[in-house]
Design a protein around this motif. Structure first.
Motif, PDB file in Angstrom:
ATOM      1  N   ASP A 118     -11.449  -1.275   3.431  1.00  0.00           N
ATOM      2  CA  ASP A 118     -11.719  -2.123   4.596  1.00  0.00           C
ATOM      3  C   ASP A 118     -12.041  -3.567   4.208  1.00  0.00           C
ATOM      4  N   HIS A 119     -11.979  -3.865   2.919  1.00  0.00           N
ATOM      5  CA  HIS A 119     -12.371  -5.196   2.443  1.00  0.00           C
ATOM      6  C   HIS A 119     -11.396  -6.272   2.904  1.00  0.00           C
ATOM      7  N   ILE A 120     -11.941  -7.394   3.369  1.00  0.00           N
ATOM      8  CA  ILE A 120     -11.144  -8.567   3.704  1.00  0.00           C
ATOM      9  C   ILE A 120     -11.438  -9.642   2.664  1.00  0.00           C
ATOM     10  N   PRO A 121     -10.452 -10.115   1.930  1.00  0.00           N
ATOM     11  CA  PRO A 121     -10.709 -11.093   0.855  1.00  0.00           C
ATOM     12  C   PRO A 121     -11.183 -12.433   1.399  1.00  0.00           C
ATOM     13  N   LYS A 122     -11.959 -13.121   0.587  1.00  0.00           N
ATOM     14  CA  LYS A 122     -12.445 -14.442   0.962  1.00  0.00           C
ATOM     15  C   LYS A 122     -11.288 -15.436   1.031  1.00  0.00           C
ATOM     16  N   PRO A 123     -11.436 -16.464   1.848  1.00  0.00           N
ATOM     17  CA  PRO A 123     -10.386 -17.496   1.935  1.00  0.00           C
ATOM     18  C   PRO A 123     -10.064 -18.104   0.571  1.00  0.00           C
ATOM     19  N   VAL A 182      17.656  -2.709   4.876  1.00  0.00           N
ATOM     20  CA  VAL A 182      16.244  -2.509   4.530  1.00  0.00           C
ATOM     21  C   VAL A 182      15.870  -3.468   3.406  1.00  0.00           C
ATOM     22  N   ILE A 183      14.794  -4.207   3.605  1.00  0.00           N
ATOM     23  CA  ILE A 183      14.277  -5.108   2.575  1.00  0.00           C
ATOM     24  C   ILE A 183      12.927  -4.582   2.098  1.00  0.00           C
ATOM     25  N   PRO A 184      12.823  -4.106   0.842  1.00  0.00           N
ATOM     26  CA  PRO A 184      11.516  -3.702   0.317  1.00  0.00           C
ATOM     27  C   PRO A 184      10.634  -4.936   0.112  1.00  0.00           C
ATOM     28  N   VAL A 185       9.371  -4.812   0.471  1.00  0.00           N
ATOM     29  CA  VAL A 185       8.444  -5.944   0.365  1.00  0.00           C
ATOM     30  C   VAL A 185       7.224  -5.521  -0.443  1.00  0.00           C
ATOM     31  N   ALA A 186       6.962  -6.226  -1.518  1.00  0.00           N
ATOM     32  CA  ALA A 186       5.775  -5.971  -2.338  1.00  0.00           C
ATOM     33  C   ALA A 186       4.685  -6.963  -1.956  1.00  0.00           C
ATOM     34  N   ILE A 187       3.529  -6.438  -1.585  1.00  0.00           N
ATOM     35  CA  ILE A 187       2.377  -7.269  -1.219  1.00  0.00           C
ATOM     36  C   ILE A 187       1.255  -6.982  -2.213  1.00  0.00           C
ATOM     37  N   LEU A 188       0.777  -8.022  -2.872  1.00  0.00           N
ATOM     38  CA  LEU A 188      -0.254  -7.883  -3.900  1.00  0.00           C
ATOM     39  C   LEU A 188      -1.378  -8.888  -3.657  1.00  0.00           C
ATOM     40  N   GLY A 189      -2.589  -8.505  -4.037  1.00  0.00           N
ATOM     41  CA  GLY A 189      -3.717  -9.428  -3.973  1.00  0.00           C
ATOM     42  C   GLY A 189      -4.562  -9.311  -2.724  1.00  0.00           C
ATOM     43  N   THR A 190      -4.058  -8.650  -1.677  1.00  0.00           N
ATOM     44  CA  THR A 190      -4.849  -8.515  -0.456  1.00  0.00           C
ATOM     45  C   THR A 190      -6.047  -7.583  -0.669  1.00  0.00           C
ATOM     46  N   ARG A 191      -5.956  -6.775  -1.702  1.00  0.00           N
ATOM     47  CA  ARG A 191      -7.106  -5.981  -2.164  1.00  0.00           C
ATOM     48  C   ARG A 191      -6.969  -5.830  -3.665  1.00  0.00           C
ATOM     49  N   GLN A 192      -8.084  -5.990  -4.380  1.00  0.00           N
ATOM     50  CA  GLN A 192      -8.054  -5.981  -5.834  1.00  0.00           C
ATOM     51  C   GLN A 192      -9.123  -5.055  -6.395  1.00  0.00           C
ATOM     52  N   GLY A 193      -8.866  -4.567  -7.620  1.00  0.00           N
ATOM     53  CA  GLY A 193      -9.872  -3.779  -8.332  1.00  0.00           C
ATOM     54  C   GLY A 193     -10.387  -2.622  -7.518  1.00  0.00           C
ATOM     55  N   ASP A 194     -11.725  -2.525  -7.441  1.00  0.00           N
ATOM     56  CA  ASP A 194     -12.338  -1.417  -6.713  1.00  0.00           C
ATOM     57  C   ASP A 194     -12.802  -1.830  -5.312  1.00  0.00           C
ATOM     58  N   GLU A 195     -12.223  -2.880  -4.762  1.00  0.00           N
ATOM     59  CA  GLU A 195     -12.587  -3.295  -3.405  1.00  0.00           C
ATOM     60  C   GLU A 195     -12.290  -2.173  -2.409  1.00  0.00           C
ATOM     61  N   HIS A 196     -13.177  -2.027  -1.436  1.00  0.00           N
ATOM     62  CA  HIS A 196     -13.045  -0.979  -0.427  1.00  0.00           C
ATOM     63  C   HIS A 196     -11.783  -1.200   0.400  1.00  0.00           C
ATOM     64  N   LEU A 207       5.031  -0.346   7.531  1.00  0.00           N
ATOM     65  CA  LEU A 207       4.278  -0.020   6.314  1.00  0.00           C
ATOM     66  C   LEU A 207       4.407   1.494   6.137  1.00  0.00           C
ATOM     67  N   PRO A 208       5.487   1.957   5.515  1.00  0.00           N
ATOM     68  CA  PRO A 208       5.831   3.386   5.555  1.00  0.00           C
ATOM     69  C   PRO A 208       4.900   4.314   4.794  1.00  0.00           C
ATOM     70  N   GLU A 209       3.971   3.762   4.009  1.00  0.00           N
ATOM     71  CA  GLU A 209       2.982   4.648   3.379  1.00  0.00           C
ATOM     72  C   GLU A 209       2.004   5.191   4.413  1.00  0.00           C
ATOM     73  N   GLY A 210       1.931   4.535   5.574  1.00  0.00           N
ATOM     74  CA  GLY A 210       1.162   5.067   6.689  1.00  0.00           C
ATOM     75  C   GLY A 210      -0.274   4.618   6.745  1.00  0.00           C
ATOM     76  N   SER A 211      -0.971   4.640   5.649  1.00  0.00           N
ATOM     77  CA  SER A 211      -2.371   4.219   5.623  1.00  0.00           C
ATOM     78  C   SER A 211      -2.632   3.428   4.345  1.00  0.00           C
ATOM     79  N   ARG A 212      -3.722   2.663   4.349  1.00  0.00           N
ATOM     80  CA  ARG A 212      -4.050   1.845   3.186  1.00  0.00           C
ATOM     81  C   ARG A 212      -4.388   2.731   1.994  1.00  0.00           C
ATOM     82  N   GLY A 213      -3.805   2.396   0.853  1.00  0.00           N
ATOM     83  CA  GLY A 213      -4.052   3.177  -0.344  1.00  0.00           C
ATOM     84  C   GLY A 213      -3.817   2.333  -1.578  1.00  0.00           C
TER      85      GLY A 213
END
Length: 244
Positions: A161-166, A145-159, A117-123
């Motif tokens: 440290d937020h863990i999404p509901k199942p 190198v394969i770029p990977v886009a991950i979306l939805g694990t955090r949304q809107g103004d969620e903190h 995760l080359p950005e280093g920290s959550r942002g």
């Protein structure tokens, strides 16, 4: 766990891969695209954007090939630490850790896959900047190198440290392969900077493509605080090559 002298045991995949699949497709509803972009064999570096604690596990479970992810060493404590070690993940000191990079290179040289995760920290996950650790791995191992886009694990103004509901719908998209190579006569530092820029651009563009394709936007981020004079000095003194 990968160490300086040995590779993770192959049996670690036997239980960790099914758990990754369960996280993606039982706990959450993960839509995975672009698997055909991942080479069926040979070394691969998966470079993903970073918005949530879940990004690593979700990428791990969605990948068509097993991988060993560079994870900050602070996570290797208690039960979680045992799970990470047992599943063959690589602890990394984010203040500067060549040992972790060399462990990753050894895995790649053996034809395995490494996730970072080359950005280093959550942002925000927009990949506006990345460390050069991913470029170092690619240049020194000849890995794709394969770029990977991950979306939805955090949304809107969620903190952060937020863990999404199942059962939330998540998205993982594997982008088109990126190949970086050293050019004849080019200084090592120049090669590193050029490769990092190429990977960052490919990742940022792929994230935006995934947003358009899914309709799932990146989380909002608060305005950053103005850096202190000490922080400015640190930012100037540190270079991407210093930190994985």
């Amino acid at each position: 766990m990968a160490t300086k002298n040995q590779l993770p045991a192959q049996w670690s995949r036997l239980w960790s891969r099914p758990i990754g699949w369960i996280i993606d497709h039982v706990v959450y509803r993960t839509v995975v695209t672009g698997k055909s972009n991942v080479p069926a064999a040979g070394p691969v570096v998966f470079a993903a954007n970073h918005i949530s604690f879940l990004d690593g596990p979700v990428m791990f479970g969605a990948s068509p090939r097993p991988m060993h992810i560079l994870v900050k060493k602070e996570m290797f404590t208690g039960i979680l630490g045992k799970v990470l070690r047992g599943s063959g993940q690589i602890p990394v000191d984010r203040s500067g850790d060549r040992a972790a990079l060399h462990s990753g290179k050894k895995l790649l040289d053996a034809g395995h896959c490494v996730g970072i995760l080359p950005e280093g920290s959550r942002g925000s996950g927009s990949a506006e900047s990345i460390s050069s650790g991913v470029a170092w791995l690619a240049l020194n191992s000849a890995a794709t190198v394969i770029p990977v886009a991950i979306l939805g694990t955090r949304q809107g103004d969620e903190h952060r440290d937020h863990i999404p509901k199942p059962r939330r719908k998540l998205y993982v998209s594997f982008g088109e392969p990126v190949t970086v190579k050293r050019r004849k006569g080019e200084p090592g530092r120049v090669s590193m900077d050029r490769a990092a820029a190429d990977i960052r651009e490919a990742l940022a563009e792929h994230v935006q493509d995934a947003i358009r394709a899914t309709g799932q936007d990146l989380p909002s981020e608060p305005a950053p605080e103005a850096p202190t004079s000490q922080h400015r000095q640190t930012a100037v003194a540190g270079t991407p090559a210093d930190h994985p």
